[in-house]
Design a protein around this motif. Structure first.
Motif, PDB file in Angstrom:
ATOM      1  N   MET A 183       0.836  -1.178   0.000  1.00  0.00           N
ATOM      2  CA  MET A 183       0.000   0.000   0.000  1.00  0.00           C
ATOM      3  C   MET A 183       0.887   1.250   0.000  1.00  0.00           C
ATOM      4  SD  MET A 183      -3.008   1.141   2.622  1.00  0.00           S
ATOM      5  CE  MET A 183      -4.406   0.540   1.705  1.00  0.00           C
ATOM      6  N   THR A 184       0.441   2.259  -0.679  1.00  0.00           N
ATOM      7  CA  THR A 184       1.165   3.519  -0.780  1.00  0.00           C
ATOM      8  C   THR A 184       1.276   4.194   0.587  1.00  0.00           C
ATOM      9  OG1 THR A 184       0.314   3.827  -3.027  1.00  0.00           O
ATOM     10  CG2 THR A 184       1.171   5.776  -1.909  1.00  0.00           C
ATOM     11  N   ARG A 185       2.487   4.603   0.919  1.00  0.00           N
ATOM     12  CA  ARG A 185       2.717   5.371   2.150  1.00  0.00           C
ATOM     13  C   ARG A 185       2.694   6.848   1.792  1.00  0.00           C
ATOM     14  NH1 ARG A 185       8.213   5.716   5.776  1.00  0.00           N
ATOM     15  NH2 ARG A 185       7.714   7.756   6.608  1.00  0.00           N
ATOM     16  N   ILE A 186       2.011   7.641   2.610  1.00  0.00           N
ATOM     17  CA  ILE A 186       1.860   9.060   2.311  1.00  0.00           C
ATOM     18  C   ILE A 186       2.400   9.890   3.463  1.00  0.00           C
ATOM     19  CG2 ILE A 186       0.224  10.892   1.752  1.00  0.00           C
ATOM     20  CD1 ILE A 186      -1.473   8.494   0.539  1.00  0.00           C
ATOM     21  N   ASP A 187       3.348  10.777   3.127  1.00  0.00           N
ATOM     22  CA  ASP A 187       3.949  11.680   4.097  1.00  0.00           C
ATOM     23  C   ASP A 187       3.538  13.105   3.772  1.00  0.00           C
ATOM     24  OD1 ASP A 187       6.048  10.139   5.828  1.00  0.00           O
ATOM     25  OD2 ASP A 187       6.298   9.363   3.788  1.00  0.00           O
ATOM     26  N   PHE A 188       3.080  13.818   4.785  1.00  0.00           N
ATOM     27  CA  PHE A 188       2.776  15.239   4.658  1.00  0.00           C
ATOM     28  C   PHE A 188       3.908  16.028   5.289  1.00  0.00           C
ATOM     29  CE2 PHE A 188      -1.303  13.626   3.645  1.00  0.00           C
ATOM     30  CZ  PHE A 188      -1.979  14.634   2.965  1.00  0.00           C
ATOM     31  N   TYR A 189       4.519  16.910   4.506  1.00  0.00           N
ATOM     32  CA  TYR A 189       5.569  17.794   4.986  1.00  0.00           C
ATOM     33  C   TYR A 189       4.949  19.180   5.116  1.00  0.00           C
ATOM     34  CZ  TYR A 189       8.635  13.943   3.891  1.00  0.00           C
ATOM     35  OH  TYR A 189       9.229  12.706   3.852  1.00  0.00           O
ATOM     36  N   ILE A 190       4.740  19.605   6.349  1.00  0.00           N
ATOM     37  CA  ILE A 190       4.019  20.842   6.625  1.00  0.00           C
ATOM     38  C   ILE A 190       5.034  21.928   6.973  1.00  0.00           C
ATOM     39  CG2 ILE A 190       2.226  21.898   8.039  1.00  0.00           C
ATOM     40  CD1 ILE A 190       1.329  18.852   8.521  1.00  0.00           C
ATOM     41  N   LEU A 191       5.154  22.891   6.088  1.00  0.00           N
ATOM     42  CA  LEU A 191       6.137  23.962   6.248  1.00  0.00           C
ATOM     43  C   LEU A 191       5.560  25.105   7.071  1.00  0.00           C
ATOM     44  CD1 LEU A 191       7.366  24.089   2.543  1.00  0.00           C
ATOM     45  CD2 LEU A 191       8.225  22.663   4.401  1.00  0.00           C
ATOM     46  N   LYS A 192       6.373  25.689   7.907  1.00  0.00           N
ATOM     47  CA  LYS A 192       5.943  26.859   8.680  1.00  0.00           C
ATOM     48  C   LYS A 192       5.955  28.105   7.813  1.00  0.00           C
ATOM     49  CE  LYS A 192       7.439  25.114  13.095  1.00  0.00           C
ATOM     50  NZ  LYS A 192       8.459  25.128  14.123  1.00  0.00           N
ATOM     51  N   ALA A 193       6.971  28.209   6.984  1.00  0.00           N
ATOM     52  CA  ALA A 193       7.143  29.408   6.158  1.00  0.00           C
ATOM     53  C   ALA A 193       6.104  29.453   5.052  1.00  0.00           C
ATOM     54  CB  ALA A 193       8.541  29.432   5.552  1.00  0.00           C
ATOM     55  N   SER A 194       5.661  30.651   4.751  1.00  0.00           N
ATOM     56  CA  SER A 194       4.698  30.814   3.666  1.00  0.00           C
ATOM     57  C   SER A 194       5.245  31.709   2.571  1.00  0.00           C
ATOM     58  CB  SER A 194       3.384  31.387   4.208  1.00  0.00           C
ATOM     59  OG  SER A 194       3.599  32.648   4.783  1.00  0.00           O
ATOM     60  N   SER A 195       6.567  31.896   2.551  1.00  0.00           N
ATOM     61  CA  SER A 195       7.169  32.767   1.545  1.00  0.00           C
ATOM     62  C   SER A 195       7.084  32.123   0.161  1.00  0.00           C
ATOM     63  CB  SER A 195       8.624  33.067   1.904  1.00  0.00           C
ATOM     64  OG  SER A 195       9.365  31.872   1.927  1.00  0.00           O
ATOM     65  N   ALA A 196       7.067  32.968  -0.842  1.00  0.00           N
ATOM     66  CA  ALA A 196       6.993  32.499  -2.227  1.00  0.00           C
ATOM     67  C   ALA A 196       8.174  31.592  -2.532  1.00  0.00           C
ATOM     68  CB  ALA A 196       6.980  33.688  -3.177  1.00  0.00           C
ATOM     69  N   GLY A 197       7.905  30.461  -3.099  1.00  0.00           N
ATOM     70  CA  GLY A 197       8.956  29.543  -3.505  1.00  0.00           C
ATOM     71  C   GLY A 197       9.426  28.572  -2.443  1.00  0.00           C
ATOM     72  N   GLU A 198       8.949  28.691  -1.227  1.00  0.00           N
ATOM     73  CA  GLU A 198       9.406  27.809  -0.148  1.00  0.00           C
ATOM     74  C   GLU A 198       9.034  26.347  -0.419  1.00  0.00           C
ATOM     75  OE1 GLU A 198      11.584  26.814   3.045  1.00  0.00           O
ATOM     76  OE2 GLU A 198      11.404  28.829   2.231  1.00  0.00           O
TER      77      GLU A 198
ATOM     78  N   ARG B 133      -9.666   6.701   2.815  1.00  0.00           N
ATOM     79  CA  ARG B 133      -9.437   5.508   2.002  1.00  0.00           C
ATOM     80  C   ARG B 133      -8.471   4.529   2.664  1.00  0.00           C
ATOM     81  NH1 ARG B 133     -11.314   9.553  -0.410  1.00  0.00           N
ATOM     82  NH2 ARG B 133     -12.604   9.404  -2.270  1.00  0.00           N
ATOM     83  N   GLY B 134      -8.054   4.850   3.888  1.00  0.00           N
ATOM     84  CA  GLY B 134      -7.262   3.920   4.679  1.00  0.00           C
ATOM     85  C   GLY B 134      -5.767   3.909   4.416  1.00  0.00           C
ATOM     86  N   TYR B 135      -5.241   4.935   3.760  1.00  0.00           N
ATOM     87  CA  TYR B 135      -3.801   4.961   3.492  1.00  0.00           C
ATOM     88  C   TYR B 135      -3.027   5.335   4.747  1.00  0.00           C
ATOM     89  CZ  TYR B 135      -4.640   4.388  -1.442  1.00  0.00           C
ATOM     90  OH  TYR B 135      -5.015   3.883  -2.647  1.00  0.00           O
ATOM     91  N   PRO B 136      -1.851   4.725   4.953  1.00  0.00           N
ATOM     92  CA  PRO B 136      -1.023   5.100   6.111  1.00  0.00           C
ATOM     93  C   PRO B 136      -0.454   6.508   5.918  1.00  0.00           C
ATOM     94  CG  PRO B 136       0.101   3.446   4.762  1.00  0.00           C
ATOM     95  CD  PRO B 136      -1.264   3.647   4.169  1.00  0.00           C
ATOM     96  N   LEU B 137      -0.658   7.359   6.927  1.00  0.00           N
ATOM     97  CA  LEU B 137      -0.273   8.755   6.840  1.00  0.00           C
ATOM     98  C   LEU B 137       0.735   9.118   7.924  1.00  0.00           C
ATOM     99  CD1 LEU B 137      -3.863  10.238   6.460  1.00  0.00           C
ATOM    100  CD2 LEU B 137      -2.235   9.780   4.632  1.00  0.00           C
ATOM    101  N   GLU B 138       1.681   9.958   7.557  1.00  0.00           N
ATOM    102  CA  GLU B 138       2.647  10.519   8.505  1.00  0.00           C
ATOM    103  C   GLU B 138       2.675  12.023   8.265  1.00  0.00           C
ATOM    104  OE1 GLU B 138       4.723   9.169  10.863  1.00  0.00           O
ATOM    105  OE2 GLU B 138       3.838   7.184  10.542  1.00  0.00           O
ATOM    106  N   ALA B 139       2.718  12.792   9.338  1.00  0.00           N
ATOM    107  CA  ALA B 139       2.831  14.248   9.228  1.00  0.00           C
ATOM    108  C   ALA B 139       4.153  14.696   9.828  1.00  0.00           C
ATOM    109  CB  ALA B 139       1.673  14.926   9.949  1.00  0.00           C
ATOM    110  N   HIS B 140       4.853  15.558   9.112  1.00  0.00           N
ATOM    111  CA  HIS B 140       6.139  16.090   9.546  1.00  0.00           C
ATOM    112  C   HIS B 140       6.028  17.610   9.574  1.00  0.00           C
ATOM    113  CE1 HIS B 140       7.733  12.092   8.606  1.00  0.00           C
ATOM    114  NE2 HIS B 140       7.023  12.182   7.489  1.00  0.00           N
ATOM    115  N   ASN B 141       6.020  18.190  10.747  1.00  0.00           N
ATOM    116  CA  ASN B 141       5.964  19.645  10.896  1.00  0.00           C
ATOM    117  C   ASN B 141       7.380  20.197  10.830  1.00  0.00           C
ATOM    118  OD1 ASN B 141       3.081  20.190  11.391  1.00  0.00           O
ATOM    119  ND2 ASN B 141       3.426  18.842  13.123  1.00  0.00           N
ATOM    120  N   LEU B 142       7.621  21.035   9.844  1.00  0.00           N
ATOM    121  CA  LEU B 142       8.967  21.565   9.620  1.00  0.00           C
ATOM    122  C   LEU B 142       9.028  23.052   9.899  1.00  0.00           C
ATOM    123  CD1 LEU B 142       9.562  19.681   6.281  1.00  0.00           C
ATOM    124  CD2 LEU B 142      10.233  18.968   8.555  1.00  0.00           C
TER     125      LEU B 142
END
Length: 142
Positions: free
Chosen positions: A1-16, A133-142
């Motif tokens: 099954m597909t593993r899904i990682d969310f990379y959550i950036l703090k910065a909101s600057s253009a191009g980040e 849909r039951g996919y394994p999820l990981e969240a990474h706060n950066l």
């Protein structure tokens, strides 16, 4: 099954988001993975194509745009926005606001979420889509 990682950036600057995607691509490439970077449109393809050559002075990431005729399918990194991801099924880096229809063929999906509210809301929608849909999820706060 597909593993899904969310990379959550703090910065909101253009191009980040794009800069982070370049660093993530470099890391995956160094580990021997093939990578497909999915973006929203042709403008984003051109921007990322340029950035993959210039984001660091000493980097070299062999890549191809899938929207050009005769793109080399053996290149380990491809960038595209509407087309199928060629032969790739290893790592998908999604910079678009929607879930690509072909995401489940990949071993891993990296969702890169920017710090601004629009990206956060779109990211939440994608998170719910995968979770429901039951996919394994990981969240990474950066």
């Amino acid at each position: 099954m597909t593993r899904i990682d969310f990379y959550i950036l703090k910065a909101s600057s253009a191009g980040e988001r794009e800069m982070f995607a370049c660093r993530l691509t470099e890391k995956a490439f160094e580990q021997g993975h093939s990578i497909y970077i999915h973006v929203a449109d042709e403008t984003a393809v051109a921007r990322l194509d340029e950035l993959l050559w210039t984001f660091r002075a000493d980097s070299f990431l062999p890549h191809e745009r899938l929207d050009v005729p005769d793109a080399d399918i053996d290149t380990p990194i491809h960038i595209g926005f509407g087309e199928e991801p060629g032969p790739h099924d290893d790592v998908l880096i999604n910079l678009a606001d929607d879930v690509p229809l072909f995401f489940s063929r990949f071993r891993r999906v990296a969702e890169v979420i920017g710090g601004d509210e629009a990206h956060r809301n779109a990211g939440r929608e994608r998170y719910r889509f995968y979770r429901d849909r039951g996919y394994p999820l990981e969240a990474h706060n950066l």
